[in-house]
Design an enzyme around this catalytic site. Structure first.
Site, PDB file in Angstrom:
ATOM      1  N   HIS A  63       0.853  -1.189   0.000  1.00 54.68           N
ATOM      2  CA  HIS A  63       0.000   0.000   0.000  1.00 54.68           C
ATOM      3  C   HIS A  63       0.892   1.243   0.000  1.00 54.68           C
ATOM      4  CE1 HIS A  63      -3.882  -1.968   1.743  1.00 54.68           C
ATOM      5  NE2 HIS A  63      -3.274  -2.764   0.872  1.00 54.68           N
ATOM      6  N   GLU A  65       0.998   3.953   1.795  1.00 54.89           N
ATOM      7  CA  GLU A  65       1.510   4.387   3.096  1.00 54.89           C
ATOM      8  C   GLU A  65       2.667   3.499   3.549  1.00 54.89           C
ATOM      9  OE1 GLU A  65      -2.972   5.199   2.998  1.00 54.89           O
ATOM     10  OE2 GLU A  65      -1.614   3.621   2.325  1.00 54.89           O
ATOM     11  N   CYS A  93      -6.031   2.256   5.569  1.00 55.62           N
ATOM     12  CA  CYS A  93      -6.689   1.029   6.025  1.00 55.62           C
ATOM     13  C   CYS A  93      -6.090   0.623   7.375  1.00 55.62           C
ATOM     14  CB  CYS A  93      -6.500  -0.075   4.986  1.00 55.62           C
ATOM     15  SG  CYS A  93      -4.823  -0.773   4.958  1.00 55.62           S
ATOM     16  N   CYS A  96      -2.315  -0.059   7.234  1.00 63.51           N
ATOM     17  CA  CYS A  96      -1.495   1.148   7.095  1.00 63.51           C
ATOM     18  C   CYS A  96      -1.470   1.958   8.388  1.00 63.51           C
ATOM     19  CB  CYS A  96      -1.999   1.977   5.922  1.00 63.51           C
ATOM     20  SG  CYS A  96      -1.739   1.138   4.342  1.00 63.51           S
TER      21      CYS A  96
END
Length: 168
Positions: A63, A65, A93, A96
């Site tokens: 992801h 992040e 999410c 993250c």
């Protein structure tokens, strides 16, 4: 006794970093990635970018992040980003957010919300719901089990004895 709440306002410079995260996300779509971007700004002003590479790298943990945190930590030679701020194109999410907590990120600011992402087909609601569901009712069972032939606490005993450990 009063407790001090962390400052939740964003600066003008922070809005520019957030805009950069959104620009990274939009560009990443054209670079075979997902529509997510992130920027980590350290306490001393160093800037590290990340973009979603889940499908490009076949890595469900890639992801934006997480990628920005990985880049910052690798380039700085540390796992501790105390004082840093994470700017994300979209509400992080649970994975993250946990990554930001482990990295000791001070603040997180995001542009689009989880419902905006859901409208585009990225529905993290199942992950938020998972943690809100009682353990015995969760869709993916997670259970503690005794291993064969070794104490379940052997790694922690070794850790406690190891003089060269690096605390985190």
């Amino acid at each position: 006794m009063t407790t001090t709440q962390p400052q939740r306002t964003i600066t003008d410079a922070g809005r520019l970093h957030l805009a950069r995260a959104v620009q990274l996300a939009a560009q990443n779509v054209l670079d075979a990635g997902g529509p997510f971007g992130a920027v980590v700004v350290t306490a001393d002003g160093q800037i590290f970018d990340g973009a979603n590479r889940v499908t490009a790298n076949n890595d469900p943990t890639a992801h934006a992040e997480v990628m920005a945190i990985r880049t910052a930590c690798r380039e700085l030679g540390t796992f501790d980003l105390t004082g840093a701020v994470l700017y994300s194109s979209c509400e992080p999410c649970p994975m993250c957010l946990a990554s930001a907590l482990w990295a000791r990120i001070q603040k997180v600011f995001y542009a689009a919300g989880r419902h905006d992402a859901a409208a585009a087909g990225f529905d993290d609601a199942a992950f938020y719901d998972y943690f809100d569901t009682p353990v015995e009712q969760r869709s993916m069972p997670v259970a503690a089990v005794e291993p064969a032939g070794i104490s379940r606490t052997a790694p922690f005993e070794r850790w406690a004895e190891f003089a060269g450990r690096i605390e985190y």
